[in-house]
Design an enzyme around this catalytic site. Sequence first.
Site, PDB file in Angstrom:
ATOM      1  N   GLY A   8       0.808  -1.213   0.000  1.00  0.00           N
ATOM      2  CA  GLY A   8       0.000   0.000   0.000  1.00  0.00           C
ATOM      3  C   GLY A   8       0.839   1.259   0.000  1.00  0.00           C
ATOM      4  N   GLY A  94      -7.785   0.050  -8.809  1.00  0.00           N
ATOM      5  CA  GLY A  94      -6.747  -0.327  -7.859  1.00  0.00           C
ATOM      6  C   GLY A  94      -6.864  -1.796  -7.487  1.00  0.00           C
ATOM      7  N   ASP A  96      -5.915  -3.311  -4.897  1.00  0.00           N
ATOM      8  CA  ASP A  96      -6.342  -3.508  -3.518  1.00  0.00           C
ATOM      9  C   ASP A  96      -7.860  -3.413  -3.396  1.00  0.00           C
ATOM     10  OD1 ASP A  96      -6.188  -0.784  -4.186  1.00  0.00           O
ATOM     11  OD2 ASP A  96      -5.787  -0.164  -2.128  1.00  0.00           O
TER      12      ASP A  96
END
Length: 253
Positions: A8, A94, A96
Amino acid sequence: MNLTIDIGNTCTKLVAFDGNTPVEEKRMDDGEYYKLDDFCNRYHFERGIYSTVVKLSGEMQERIARLPFPVVQLLSGITPVPIVNKYSTPETLGSDRLAAAVGAYMKHKGNAVLVIDVGTCITYDLVNAEGEYLGGNISPGPTIRIKALNRFTDSLPLIQRRGYTPEIGDTTETAIRCGVMHGVVYEIEGYIRDYLLKYPNLFIYLTGGVQLNLHISEKKCIFADKFIVPEGLNHILLYNEALRTENENKTIK
């Protein structure tokens, strides 16, 4: 065992999985590459997967490449996932966010899920009951809001996010902290109420590094889960392994 690596903006999270069960989590700050080696020496990993929202350093790329087991990268719009990605620009989503959506939906197949990740940014990601990722929203996280107030004004100070937060600020510092943190809570509560009107059987997952106290009555459908992204990565890894095995069996036949 499986290894998931979630890279991250602020840190990297390593999680060891035994099947679908998370066994241990380890956090790495920038440059702490030895923690990856140490973690991998503790377990007999058969495979791994990583996602990143930042450009990897050459050192990190080399460390991942040298791991003694196959490691795949989650690339939105390219890597197969066990949900349907209906994002209009899937390659810009993204990884994530995609992993979190998968992690939440796999817990409640046949139900709509909303993932709210409160970190550097606040992201909202929705999967419907049919397993279709419909998209989501992004807004500034608490720290970005605090920095923006300092950066784009002449007199507001840069304050710490954590600290005394009364109902209403009685100093400039608490006025900023209350305005930002209460504003984040009101924003999230508004999203939850709006989505519950559209999806009455919605399951909601809160994740990220910021702890919040929501003042709403719908808490029975809200779950805090720090493993929602790693769990999604693990599901994607297992899904791709199953596809690989299936293709091999077809080739043999």
